[in-house]
Write a protein that holds these residues in place. Structure first.
Motif, PDB file in Angstrom:
ATOM      1  N   MET A   1     -42.071  -7.075 -28.147  1.00  0.00           N
ATOM      2  CA  MET A   1     -43.383  -7.077 -28.787  1.00  0.00           C
ATOM      3  C   MET A   1     -43.403  -8.117 -29.896  1.00  0.00           C
ATOM      4  N   GLY A   2     -44.551  -8.754 -30.026  1.00  0.00           N
ATOM      5  CA  GLY A   2     -44.680  -9.779 -31.050  1.00  0.00           C
ATOM      6  C   GLY A   2     -45.995  -9.671 -31.787  1.00  0.00           C
ATOM      7  N   TRP A   3     -46.018 -10.283 -32.950  1.00  0.00           N
ATOM      8  CA  TRP A   3     -47.245 -10.448 -33.723  1.00  0.00           C
ATOM      9  C   TRP A   3     -47.495 -11.947 -33.887  1.00  0.00           C
ATOM     10  N   PHE A   4     -48.733 -12.324 -33.667  1.00  0.00           N
ATOM     11  CA  PHE A   4     -49.182 -13.683 -33.891  1.00  0.00           C
ATOM     12  C   PHE A   4     -50.328 -13.630 -34.891  1.00  0.00           C
ATOM     13  N   ARG A   5     -50.657 -14.784 -35.436  1.00  0.00           N
ATOM     14  CA  ARG A   5     -51.838 -14.865 -36.290  1.00  0.00           C
ATOM     15  C   ARG A   5     -52.526 -16.202 -36.079  1.00  0.00           C
ATOM     16  N   GLN A   6     -53.816 -16.189 -36.339  1.00  0.00           N
ATOM     17  CA  GLN A   6     -54.601 -17.414 -36.226  1.00  0.00           C
ATOM     18  C   GLN A   6     -55.575 -17.492 -37.380  1.00  0.00           C
ATOM     19  N   ALA A   7     -55.372 -18.494 -38.202  1.00  0.00           N
ATOM     20  CA  ALA A   7     -56.263 -18.742 -39.326  1.00  0.00           C
ATOM     21  C   ALA A   7     -57.412 -19.641 -38.866  1.00  0.00           C
ATOM     22  N   PRO A   8     -58.540 -19.605 -39.559  1.00  0.00           N
ATOM     23  CA  PRO A   8     -59.677 -20.438 -39.179  1.00  0.00           C
ATOM     24  C   PRO A   8     -59.295 -21.911 -39.087  1.00  0.00           C
ATOM     25  N   GLY A   9     -59.614 -22.524 -37.959  1.00  0.00           N
ATOM     26  CA  GLY A   9     -59.347 -23.937 -37.782  1.00  0.00           C
ATOM     27  C   GLY A   9     -57.907 -24.288 -37.477  1.00  0.00           C
ATOM     28  N   LYS A  10     -57.074 -23.270 -37.291  1.00  0.00           N
ATOM     29  CA  LYS A  10     -55.655 -23.527 -37.025  1.00  0.00           C
ATOM     30  C   LYS A  10     -55.251 -22.935 -35.690  1.00  0.00           C
ATOM     31  N   GLU A  11     -54.102 -23.387 -35.194  1.00  0.00           N
ATOM     32  CA  GLU A  11     -53.583 -22.855 -33.948  1.00  0.00           C
ATOM     33  C   GLU A  11     -52.940 -21.489 -34.174  1.00  0.00           C
ATOM     34  N   ARG A  12     -52.850 -20.753 -33.092  1.00  0.00           N
ATOM     35  CA  ARG A  12     -52.197 -19.457 -33.165  1.00  0.00           C
ATOM     36  C   ARG A  12     -50.711 -19.650 -33.485  1.00  0.00           C
ATOM     37  N   GLU A  13     -50.208 -18.829 -34.396  1.00  0.00           N
ATOM     38  CA  GLU A  13     -48.848 -18.958 -34.903  1.00  0.00           C
ATOM     39  C   GLU A  13     -48.072 -17.683 -34.641  1.00  0.00           C
ATOM     40  N   HIS A  14     -46.847 -17.839 -34.169  1.00  0.00           N
ATOM     41  CA  HIS A  14     -45.984 -16.676 -33.980  1.00  0.00           C
ATOM     42  C   HIS A  14     -45.476 -16.218 -35.339  1.00  0.00           C
TER      43      HIS A  14
ATOM     44  N   ALA B   1     -41.260 -10.884 -33.993  1.00  0.00           N
ATOM     45  CA  ALA B   1     -41.027 -10.253 -32.694  1.00  0.00           C
ATOM     46  C   ALA B   1     -39.912  -9.236 -32.825  1.00  0.00           C
ATOM     47  N   ILE B   2     -39.907  -8.292 -31.881  1.00  0.00           N
ATOM     48  CA  ILE B   2     -38.890  -7.251 -31.897  1.00  0.00           C
ATOM     49  C   ILE B   2     -38.487  -6.945 -30.464  1.00  0.00           C
ATOM     50  N   SER B   3     -37.197  -6.757 -30.256  1.00  0.00           N
ATOM     51  CA  SER B   3     -36.679  -6.498 -28.924  1.00  0.00           C
ATOM     52  C   SER B   3     -37.122  -5.133 -28.423  1.00  0.00           C
TER      53      SER B   3
ATOM     54  N   SER C   1     -38.505 -13.251 -37.389  1.00  0.00           N
ATOM     55  CA  SER C   1     -39.727 -13.559 -38.129  1.00  0.00           C
ATOM     56  C   SER C   1     -39.717 -15.029 -38.508  1.00  0.00           C
ATOM     57  N   THR C   2     -40.892 -15.605 -38.557  1.00  0.00           N
ATOM     58  CA  THR C   2     -40.993 -17.002 -38.913  1.00  0.00           C
ATOM     59  C   THR C   2     -40.654 -17.204 -40.395  1.00  0.00           C
ATOM     60  N   ASP C   3     -40.218 -18.380 -40.735  1.00  0.00           N
ATOM     61  CA  ASP C   3     -39.712 -18.628 -42.095  1.00  0.00           C
ATOM     62  C   ASP C   3     -40.718 -18.286 -43.190  1.00  0.00           C
ATOM     63  N   SER C   4     -41.987 -18.539 -42.916  1.00  0.00           N
ATOM     64  CA  SER C   4     -42.994 -18.354 -43.961  1.00  0.00           C
ATOM     65  C   SER C   4     -43.223 -16.891 -44.343  1.00  0.00           C
TER      66      SER C   4
ATOM     67  N   THR D   1     -42.119  -7.179 -42.195  1.00  0.00           N
ATOM     68  CA  THR D   1     -41.123  -6.478 -41.389  1.00  0.00           C
ATOM     69  C   THR D   1     -41.784  -5.928 -40.133  1.00  0.00           C
ATOM     70  N   ILE D   2     -41.214  -6.273 -38.994  1.00  0.00           N
ATOM     71  CA  ILE D   2     -41.714  -5.736 -37.728  1.00  0.00           C
ATOM     72  C   ILE D   2     -40.851  -4.543 -37.325  1.00  0.00           C
ATOM     73  N   SER D   3     -41.478  -3.520 -36.773  1.00  0.00           N
ATOM     74  CA  SER D   3     -40.754  -2.354 -36.296  1.00  0.00           C
ATOM     75  C   SER D   3     -41.520  -1.760 -35.124  1.00  0.00           C
ATOM     76  N   ARG D   4     -40.897  -0.833 -34.434  1.00  0.00           N
ATOM     77  CA  ARG D   4     -41.558  -0.203 -33.297  1.00  0.00           C
ATOM     78  C   ARG D   4     -41.105   1.231 -33.163  1.00  0.00           C
ATOM     79  N   ASP D   5     -41.962   2.035 -32.558  1.00  0.00           N
ATOM     80  CA  ASP D   5     -41.651   3.425 -32.249  1.00  0.00           C
ATOM     81  C   ASP D   5     -41.949   3.607 -30.762  1.00  0.00           C
ATOM     82  N   ASN D   6     -40.918   3.583 -29.955  1.00  0.00           N
ATOM     83  CA  ASN D   6     -41.128   3.657 -28.512  1.00  0.00           C
ATOM     84  C   ASN D   6     -41.665   5.022 -28.080  1.00  0.00           C
ATOM     85  N   ALA D   7     -41.409   6.043 -28.858  1.00  0.00           N
ATOM     86  CA  ALA D   7     -41.943   7.365 -28.531  1.00  0.00           C
ATOM     87  C   ALA D   7     -43.463   7.407 -28.704  1.00  0.00           C
TER      88      ALA D   7
END
Length: 121
Positions: free
Chosen positions: A33-46, A49-51, A59-62, A68-74
């Motif tokens: 699973m991943g999170w991306f973001r897109q700011a106005p006028g910019k390309e989508r940025e990764h 992500a989490i296995s 996570s990207t440097d910025s 912090t990314i996390s997940r609950d498979n349940a």
């Protein structure tokens, strides 16, 4: 297949938000699973992500040290805890799923509808 992202909103710089993405329609525990973001006028940025089992995260440097990314498979849910938010974090945030780990949006099969995060200075 549904990915329902929520938790966005307006926050002052330095504040925190927690995004959630509830998934249905596919075997959540088998996907990166991943999170991306897109700011106005910019390309989508990764952003992060989490296995499949949560054992590996990226996570990207910025955002390192702040997000912090996390997940609950349940619960078939992935989260993005965002702290020390900055105005440059303002964007629509999307959750996405892939079987092939990576940062390229083209590798992700399923996408949520996005949730807007606005950080005021």
């Amino acid at each position: 297949v549904q990915l329902q992202a929520c938790g966005g909103g307006l926050v002052q710089a330095g504040g925190s938000l927690r995004l959630s993405c509830a998934v249905s329609g596919f075997t959540f525990g088998s996907y990166v699973m991943g999170w991306f973001r897109q700011a106005p006028g910019k390309e989508r940025e990764h952003v992060a992500a989490i296995s499949w089992n949560g054992g590996t995260t990226y996570s990207t440097d910025s955002v390192k040290g702040r997000f912090t990314i996390s997940r609950d498979n349940a619960k078939n849910t992935v989260y993005l805890q965002m702290n020390s938010l900055k105005p440059e974090d303002t964007a629509v945030y999307y959750c996405a799923a892939t079987r092939v780990p990576g940062t390229d949006a083209r590798q992700y099969y399923y996408w949520g509808q996005g949730t807007l995060v606005t950080v005021s200075s």
